[in-house]
Design a protein around this motif. Structure first.
Motif, PDB file in Angstrom:
ATOM      1  N   ILE A   1       0.909  -1.308   0.121  1.00  0.00           N
ATOM      2  CA  ILE A   1       0.052  -0.200  -0.064  1.00  0.00           C
ATOM      3  C   ILE A   1       0.742   1.229   0.047  1.00  0.00           C
ATOM      4  O   ILE A   1       0.491   2.389  -0.631  1.00  0.00           O
ATOM      5  N   LEU A   2       1.955   1.379   0.428  1.00  0.00           N
ATOM      6  CA  LEU A   2       3.063   2.488   0.559  1.00  0.00           C
ATOM      7  C   LEU A   2       3.195   2.640  -0.987  1.00  0.00           C
ATOM      8  O   LEU A   2       3.352   3.857  -1.149  1.00  0.00           O
ATOM      9  N   ASP A   3       3.594   1.840  -1.757  1.00  0.00           N
ATOM     10  CA  ASP A   3       3.891   2.232  -3.041  1.00  0.00           C
ATOM     11  C   ASP A   3       2.627   2.625  -3.675  1.00  0.00           C
ATOM     12  O   ASP A   3       2.705   3.672  -4.637  1.00  0.00           O
ATOM     13  N   ASP A   4       1.606   1.942  -3.573  1.00  0.00           N
ATOM     14  CA  ASP A   4       0.336   2.429  -4.089  1.00  0.00           C
ATOM     15  C   ASP A   4       0.032   3.935  -3.738  1.00  0.00           C
ATOM     16  O   ASP A   4      -0.371   5.037  -4.320  1.00  0.00           O
ATOM     17  N   LEU A   5       0.103   4.370  -2.230  1.00  0.00           N
ATOM     18  CA  LEU A   5       0.116   5.886  -1.981  1.00  0.00           C
ATOM     19  C   LEU A   5       1.064   6.803  -2.488  1.00  0.00           C
ATOM     20  O   LEU A   5       0.565   7.904  -2.983  1.00  0.00           O
ATOM     21  N   ASP A   6       2.164   6.492  -2.731  1.00  0.00           N
ATOM     22  CA  ASP A   6       3.250   7.075  -3.361  1.00  0.00           C
ATOM     23  C   ASP A   6       2.780   7.386  -4.840  1.00  0.00           C
ATOM     24  O   ASP A   6       3.250   8.493  -5.490  1.00  0.00           O
ATOM     25  N   GLY A   7       2.523   6.335  -5.573  1.00  0.00           N
ATOM     26  CA  GLY A   7       2.113   6.299  -6.926  1.00  0.00           C
ATOM     27  C   GLY A   7       0.951   7.444  -7.124  1.00  0.00           C
ATOM     28  O   GLY A   7       1.025   8.194  -8.305  1.00  0.00           O
ATOM     29  N   LEU A   8      -0.265   7.151  -6.308  1.00  0.00           N
ATOM     30  CA  LEU A   8      -1.250   8.256  -6.582  1.00  0.00           C
ATOM     31  C   LEU A   8      -1.072   9.633  -6.297  1.00  0.00           C
ATOM     32  O   LEU A   8      -1.370  10.429  -6.949  1.00  0.00           O
ATOM     33  N   ALA A   9      -0.119   9.774  -5.176  1.00  0.00           N
ATOM     34  CA  ALA A   9       0.256  11.255  -4.906  1.00  0.00           C
ATOM     35  C   ALA A   9       1.147  11.803  -5.978  1.00  0.00           C
ATOM     36  O   ALA A   9       0.880  12.698  -6.383  1.00  0.00           O
ATOM     37  N   GLN A  10       1.984  10.986  -6.719  1.00  0.00           N
ATOM     38  CA  GLN A  10       2.916  11.300  -7.778  1.00  0.00           C
ATOM     39  C   GLN A  10       1.936  11.787  -9.067  1.00  0.00           C
ATOM     40  O   GLN A  10       2.225  12.927  -9.501  1.00  0.00           O
ATOM     41  N   ARG A  11       1.108  10.863  -9.334  1.00  0.00           N
ATOM     42  CA  ARG A  11       0.226  11.085 -10.621  1.00  0.00           C
ATOM     43  C   ARG A  11      -0.581  12.287 -10.180  1.00  0.00           C
ATOM     44  O   ARG A  11      -0.886  13.272 -11.135  1.00  0.00           O
ATOM     45  N   GLU A  12      -1.050  12.648  -9.240  1.00  0.00           N
ATOM     46  CA  GLU A  12      -1.964  13.531  -8.681  1.00  0.00           C
ATOM     47  C   GLU A  12      -1.261  15.131  -8.412  1.00  0.00           C
ATOM     48  O   GLU A  12      -1.858  15.865  -8.006  1.00  0.00           O
ATOM     49  N   ARG A  13      -0.219  14.792  -7.946  1.00  0.00           N
ATOM     50  CA  ARG A  13       0.644  15.921  -7.639  1.00  0.00           C
ATOM     51  C   ARG A  13       0.083  16.331  -6.216  1.00  0.00           C
ATOM     52  O   ARG A  13       0.259  17.701  -5.984  1.00  0.00           O
ATOM     53  N   TYR A  14      -0.273  15.561  -5.262  1.00  0.00           N
ATOM     54  CA  TYR A  14      -0.662  15.877  -3.912  1.00  0.00           C
ATOM     55  C   TYR A  14       0.556  16.217  -3.133  1.00  0.00           C
ATOM     56  O   TYR A  14       1.740  15.859  -3.575  1.00  0.00           O
ATOM     57  N   THR A  15       0.190  17.026  -2.214  1.00  0.00           N
ATOM     58  CA  THR A  15       1.450  17.682  -1.367  1.00  0.00           C
ATOM     59  C   THR A  15       1.340  17.073   0.039  1.00  0.00           C
ATOM     60  O   THR A  15       2.280  17.333   0.821  1.00  0.00           O
ATOM     61  N   LYS A  16       0.622  16.433   0.399  1.00  0.00           N
ATOM     62  CA  LYS A  16       0.559  15.609   1.494  1.00  0.00           C
ATOM     63  C   LYS A  16      -0.152  14.163   1.513  1.00  0.00           C
ATOM     64  O   LYS A  16      -1.205  14.153   0.857  1.00  0.00           O
ATOM     65  N   ILE A  17       0.217  13.179   2.336  1.00  0.00           N
ATOM     66  CA  ILE A  17      -0.496  12.123   2.593  1.00  0.00           C
ATOM     67  C   ILE A  17      -0.361  12.041   4.090  1.00  0.00           C
ATOM     68  O   ILE A  17       0.683  12.187   4.804  1.00  0.00           O
ATOM     69  N   PHE A  18      -1.472  11.397   4.686  1.00  0.00           N
ATOM     70  CA  PHE A  18      -1.607  11.340   6.227  1.00  0.00           C
ATOM     71  C   PHE A  18      -2.275  10.074   6.454  1.00  0.00           C
ATOM     72  O   PHE A  18      -3.384   9.880   5.719  1.00  0.00           O
ATOM     73  N   ALA A  19      -1.988   9.335   7.524  1.00  0.00           N
ATOM     74  CA  ALA A  19      -2.711   7.920   7.576  1.00  0.00           C
ATOM     75  C   ALA A  19      -2.675   7.764   9.075  1.00  0.00           C
ATOM     76  O   ALA A  19      -2.013   8.056   9.882  1.00  0.00           O
TER      77      ALA A  19
END
Length: 279
Positions: free
Chosen positions: A36-54
């Protein structure tokens, strides 16, 4: 009111979108680790999000720390009343990590009055109730009036009815003549045995009556009876009124999520407060 999207990645429940420019892991499925960590990084990169929190169990925290996450808040016995929980964040833009508002000043003022409990009651003829689908239109109208922006579509009556059928409970206070004066909700995580006390809104005509404090006390009764172990909230760090409501009710501060949420028209940091309900 524009809002972000709630979806699943594997068995993990996430919210993401442009409004708050982030990914929020609402419920992590341990079976999805570590991929899931790769999935989150990939989604953030594609959408250019500036934060992930969990919200992360302490046992899984090392995996997140190794991937650049930091702990912004920690709640003892958050999961099932046994395992600590951490609010772990990954900042993908250094500007997102810089706090510009005086959140510490509000927190200090709130903590000074943390023991100053106020009795919560309703004026004669006013009524408290657990909201039903029949209340959805009034609830949506109140939320639309109080919040210019919000991370979830609570100004949409259809959304409220849909969530009422799931793990959400909405609560209301009405005046003697039936006007909706205040509302709140409990977002229930049955597998984790915790609940988020959230969506507090008081109509401008009825502020200053401690209606949020009254709702919170009744919500705790309902959730304790349902077997929940820990109550928490993610509150606007610059809002003295909502922070003092939780501090006076005996909640402890767990940490501050920096520049976390687009609410009331702009990005704000959020305080995490918690209280054990049992054991």
């Amino acid at each position: 009111m524009t809002t972000d999207t709630v979806t699943t990645i594997g068995g993990t429940l996430v919210q993401h979108g442009r409004v708050s420019d982030r990914i929020y892991v609402m419920h992590l499925s341990p079976r999805d680790l570590p991929g899931i960590l790769d999935d989150l990084d990939g989604l953030a990169q594609r959408e250019r999000y500036t934060k992930i929190f969990a919200k992360v169990p302490a046992s899984a925290l090392p995996l997140f720390l190794a991937r650049g996450y930091v702990v912004e808040a920690r709640v003892p016995r958050f999961f099932r009343g046994r395992e600590d929980g951490c609010f772990a964040s990954k900042f993908l833009d250094r500007k997102r990590r810089q706090e510009s508002a005086d959140t510490a000043g509000v927190l200090a003022a709130v903590r000074e009055k943390a023991g100053d409990a106020r009795p919560a009651g309703l004026p004669p003829g006013w009524k408290y109730s657990v909201a039903t689908e029949d209340d959805a239109d009034d609830l949506a109208a109140l939320y639309g009036e109080v919040f210019a922006t919000y991370p979830f579509p609570i100004a949409d009556a259809g959304y409220l009815r849909e969530t009422m059928a799931g793990d959400y409970r909405y609560f209301s206070v009405r005046t003697a003549d039936g006007r909706l004066a205040a509302a709140s909700s409990a977002e229930i995580y049955p597998d984790d045995e915790n609940i988020e006390m959230t969506d507090f809104a008081v109509h401008p005509d009825f502020r200053g009556r401690n209606l949020s404090g009254y709702l919170l006390s009744r919500m705790e009764e309902e959730m304790w009876a349902a077997g929940m172990k820990t109550a928490f909230t993610i509150a606007r760090a610059l809002s003295y009124s909502i922070n003092i409501t939780f501090a006076r009710a005996g909640y402890a501060w767990a940490g501050t999520l920096v520049n976390n949420t687009n609410i009331c028209g702009g990005f704000e940091s959020m305080n995490v407060w918690y209280r054990p309900l049992a054991g």
